[in-house]
Design a protein around this motif. Structure first.
Motif, short mmCIF file in Angstrom:
data_model
loop_
_atom_site.label_atom_id
_atom_site.label_comp_id
_atom_site.label_asym_id
_atom_site.label_seq_id
_atom_site.Cartn_x
_atom_site.Cartn_y
_atom_site.Cartn_z
N GLY A 57 40.53 33.12 55.69
CA GLY A 57 41.56 32.01 55.43
C GLY A 57 41.38 31.39 53.84
N LYS A 58 40.42 32.08 53.03
CA LYS A 58 40.07 31.52 51.97
C LYS A 58 40.84 32.52 50.58
CE LYS A 58 37.97 27.83 52.52
NZ LYS A 58 38.23 26.68 52.26
N LYS A 59 40.35 32.50 49.37
CA LYS A 59 41.24 33.16 48.33
C LYS A 59 39.87 33.87 47.77
CE LYS A 59 44.75 29.66 47.50
NZ LYS A 59 45.25 28.83 46.57
N GLY A 60 40.35 35.20 47.43
CA GLY A 60 39.31 35.91 46.79
C GLY A 60 38.89 35.98 45.33
N ILE A 61 39.48 36.31 44.51
CA ILE A 61 38.98 36.54 43.07
C ILE A 61 39.79 35.93 42.19
CG2 ILE A 61 39.50 38.97 42.73
CD1 ILE A 61 36.86 38.94 41.17
N THR A 62 39.69 35.30 41.04
CA THR A 62 40.60 35.11 40.17
C THR A 62 39.90 35.48 38.64
OG1 THR A 62 41.64 33.16 38.89
CG2 THR A 62 39.54 32.49 39.96
N PHE A 63 41.01 35.56 37.93
CA PHE A 63 40.31 36.26 36.54
C PHE A 63 41.73 36.08 35.56
CE2 PHE A 63 41.58 39.60 39.28
CZ PHE A 63 42.71 40.39 38.63
N SER A 64 41.30 36.42 34.28
CA SER A 64 42.70 36.08 33.21
C SER A 64 43.15 37.75 32.86
CB SER A 64 42.02 35.54 32.02
OG SER A 64 42.63 35.58 30.81
N ALA A 65 44.21 37.83 33.14
CA ALA A 65 44.76 39.00 32.72
C ALA A 65 46.00 38.88 31.98
CB ALA A 65 45.39 39.90 34.01
N LEU A 77 45.78 42.53 43.55
CA LEU A 77 46.95 41.92 43.71
C LEU A 77 47.93 41.98 44.93
CD1 LEU A 77 46.24 40.73 41.01
CD2 LEU A 77 48.50 40.89 40.25
N LYS A 78 48.15 43.21 45.05
CA LYS A 78 48.90 44.04 46.10
C LYS A 78 48.22 43.46 47.54
CE LYS A 78 50.77 48.33 47.94
NZ LYS A 78 50.66 49.91 47.71
N GLY A 79 46.86 43.55 47.67
CA GLY A 79 46.38 43.12 48.79
C GLY A 79 46.16 41.67 48.99
N GLY A 80 46.60 40.85 48.06
CA GLY A 80 46.41 39.37 48.32
C GLY A 80 45.03 39.04 48.08
N TYR A 81 44.31 40.02 47.35
CA TYR A 81 42.83 39.24 47.07
C TYR A 81 42.88 38.58 45.79
CZ TYR A 81 42.00 43.18 50.66
OH TYR A 81 41.98 44.01 51.70
N ALA A 82 43.60 38.86 44.78
CA ALA A 82 43.77 38.08 43.65
C ALA A 82 45.36 37.59 43.45
CB ALA A 82 43.46 38.96 42.39
N PRO A 83 45.20 36.27 42.76
CA PRO A 83 46.65 35.65 42.73
C PRO A 83 47.59 36.10 41.81
CG PRO A 83 45.04 34.33 41.68
CD PRO A 83 44.63 35.33 42.36
N ASN A 84 49.04 36.03 42.01
CA ASN A 84 49.75 36.79 40.80
C ASN A 84 49.57 35.90 39.62
OD1 ASN A 84 50.94 38.76 42.40
ND2 ASN A 84 52.34 37.49 43.43
N SER A 85 48.91 34.69 39.59
CA SER A 85 48.64 33.77 38.43
C SER A 85 47.87 34.28 37.67
CB SER A 85 48.21 32.35 39.01
OG SER A 85 46.81 32.58 39.57
N VAL A 86 47.07 35.50 37.84
CA VAL A 86 46.17 35.89 36.84
C VAL A 86 47.11 36.74 35.53
CG1 VAL A 86 44.49 36.79 38.63
CG2 VAL A 86 46.26 38.27 37.98
N LEU A 87 48.43 36.89 35.80
CA LEU A 87 49.15 37.58 34.93
C LEU A 87 49.51 36.41 33.69
CD1 LEU A 87 51.75 39.31 36.89
CD2 LEU A 87 50.67 40.47 34.88
N ASN A 88 49.33 35.33 34.10
CA ASN A 88 49.46 34.17 32.91
C ASN A 88 47.92 33.34 32.58
OD1 ASN A 88 52.21 34.78 32.46
ND2 ASN A 88 52.68 33.61 34.48
N ASN A 89 47.11 33.69 33.48
CA ASN A 89 45.87 32.96 33.59
C ASN A 89 44.99 33.15 31.93
OD1 ASN A 89 45.73 31.36 35.58
ND2 ASN A 89 44.39 32.89 36.88
N THR A 90 44.74 32.16 31.43
CA THR A 90 43.59 32.15 30.44
C THR A 90 42.52 32.06 31.08
OG1 THR A 90 43.61 29.72 30.04
CG2 THR A 90 45.34 31.07 28.73
N GLN A 91 41.16 32.21 30.25
CA GLN A 91 40.08 31.98 31.10
C GLN A 91 39.66 30.70 31.47
OE1 GLN A 91 37.15 35.30 29.28
NE2 GLN A 91 38.01 33.89 27.63
N THR A 92 40.50 29.62 30.84
CA THR A 92 40.31 28.25 31.05
C THR A 92 41.10 27.94 32.50
OG1 THR A 92 40.08 27.65 28.71
CG2 THR A 92 40.87 25.83 30.45
N THR A 93 42.36 28.35 32.55
CA THR A 93 43.23 28.05 33.79
C THR A 93 42.54 29.06 35.01
OG1 THR A 93 44.79 29.87 33.01
CG2 THR A 93 45.36 27.54 32.49
N SER A 94 42.03 30.30 34.76
CA SER A 94 41.48 30.86 35.75
C SER A 94 40.10 30.17 36.29
CB SER A 94 40.82 32.21 35.19
OG SER A 94 39.90 32.87 36.21
N TRP A 95 39.57 29.42 35.38
CA TRP A 95 38.26 28.63 35.83
C TRP A 95 38.64 27.36 36.57
CZ3 TRP A 95 33.29 29.10 36.63
CH2 TRP A 95 32.56 28.07 36.98
#
Length: 415
Positions: free
Chosen positions: A190-198, A238-256
């Motif tokens: 029930g938690k979220k996987g990984i976030t990064f900046s893409a 992304l397809k498996g829901g392990y990373a959020p779609n927000s990574v497409l617009n994430n900077t390293q700051t917003t990812s953090w």
């Protein structure tokens, strides 16, 4: 001895094209007032990308101390990184470069190819103690242009509580398969996987490179099977829901900021977030980014180089070399890199950093495995390659094209 001072000064057209290639904005006003033009023999100019450090800070105090030891006064100007690159190019055209120029490491090859910088053979800077993989970021055409003042890179921060509740032992995460398995467990808990900046900028390429290199891919062939496997990994997350779609617009700051909510198991980010990690309110750890089949992936090196620009007055080089040597001496590197949250570029100082703060050990390991973005003699080819890389990442993750087609298009555009 003075042959390098007579290099042909770059033309305006060359400088503007290089400025565009490195993503800086051309500016109509000159920067002559901050350079060496009109400076007396006892005043030496230093330009750096640390505008956050004001007069009286540890950094400016170090500059003053090095000046005193060399018997001169230091006139220092801090710029934003992109502004500094542009001003350095224009100052070179005007014959008005600073005595010491501290620049982001991917910019070194741009300035070197423009004829702006002296080589270490010419200026006698000693780089013998610098880790070769870090020094490579300041090399072009078989020559070395300056010495690193410190390095940062990327690794995986992880939330210990999230992993514990999901039944994940961090020691089991050793390659892509085990990392993906951990993400699956986290999602089921029930938690979220990984976030990064893409994001579609250099930040997106910077964050993709550890996975690209970790697959064994090379920047000279974006569309290799190895490169495709790296982009497919991100796509499947992304397809498996392990990373959020927000990574497409994430900077390293917003990812953090996403990771700082406490909901994510992992975040790809850099040494510069260490202070924020301590304020996050939860226990965290740091893991070097794993390669596809294990081991530490090569992550790109951030950080700056201390360089000596070409001067018309060659008599200034000896003192400039003293200033640069002072700034990069063992004790001063330790103090400066502590201030900047950087890993030192020499094993001697790295050992001292880890002895003082054991939490830096995974970062030192990551830096030792890191690689310069302009290494492999890419030089000014890198910005174009990087642009096509981030476009391919955006295209594949958004679903516009497959990873294979996105990278095929990217390679064609580079050629």
């Amino acid at each position: 001895m003075n042959s390098f001072s007579r290099r042909r000064r770059p033309t305006a057209a060359v400088l503007i094209s290089l400025a565009v290639a490195t993503g800086v904005t051309a500016c109509g006003s000159g920067s002559g007032s901050s350079g060496t033009e009109g400076a007396d023999s006892k005043t030496y100019t230093v330009w750096d990308p640390y505008p956050q450090f004001a007069k009286g800070s540890a950094w400016t105090n170090l500059l003053d101390k090095c000046g005193t030891q060399a018997g001169v006064k230091v006139k220092r100007t801090g710029f934003d990184t992109s502004d500094l690159t542009n001003k350095a190019l224009l100052a070179a055209q005007q014959g008005n470069s600073p005595d010491i120029l501290i620049v982001d490491n991917p910019v070194v090859s741009t300035l070197a190819e423009a004829g702006v910088l002296t080589t270490t053979d010419d200026n006698k800077l000693d780089t013998s103690k610098v880790d070769p993989n870090l020094l490579a970021a300041g090399q072009s055409g078989g020559k070395t242009y300056g010495t690193p003042i410190g390095a940062n890179t990327l690794a995986l921060y992880y939330n210990k509580k999230v992993l514990k509740e999901a039944g994940v032992d961090i020691a089991s995460v050793k390659d892509w398969a085990s990392l993906t398995a951990a993400l699956e467990k986290v999602k089921k808990a029930g938690k979220k996987g990984i976030t990064f900046s893409a994001i579609g900028t250099e930040e997106g390429s910077f964050q993709f490179l550890p996975w690209f290199w970790g697959a064994g891919a090379k920047l000279t062939q974006l569309d290799s099977a190895q490169g495709e496997s790296a982009l497919t990994l991100w796509k499947n997350w992304l397809k498996g829901g392990y990373a959020p779609n927000s990574v497409l617009n994430n900077t390293q700051t917003t990812s953090w900021q996403e990771f700082a909510t406490g909901d994510y198991a992992f975040a790809e980010n850099g040494t510069w977030q260490l202070a924020n990690a301590k304020k996050a309110g939860f226990e965290y750890g740091v893991l070097p980014i794993p390669g596809a089949s294990g081991g530490s992936a090569a992550a790109p090196t951030g950080g700056e180089f201390v360089t000596l620009p070409v001067q018309d007055d060659t008599g200034r080089y000896a003192t400039s070399q003293k200033l640069a040597t002072c700034l990069t001496s063992t004790q001063n590197l330790y103090d400066t890199d502590t201030t900047l949250s950087y890993v030192a570029p020499t094993s001697e100082v790295q050992d001292k950093q880890v002895a003082a703060n054991a939490e830096l050990k995974p970062w030192v390991d990551a830096v030792k495995a890191a690689k310069g973005r302009t290494s492999d003699d890419l030089g000014t080819k890198y910005p174009k390659i990087s642009e096509q890389m981030w476009k391919a990442v955006q295209s594949a993750l958004s679903g516009s094209t497959s990873p294979k087609d996105a990278l095929t298009d990217a390679q064609s555009a580079v050629k």
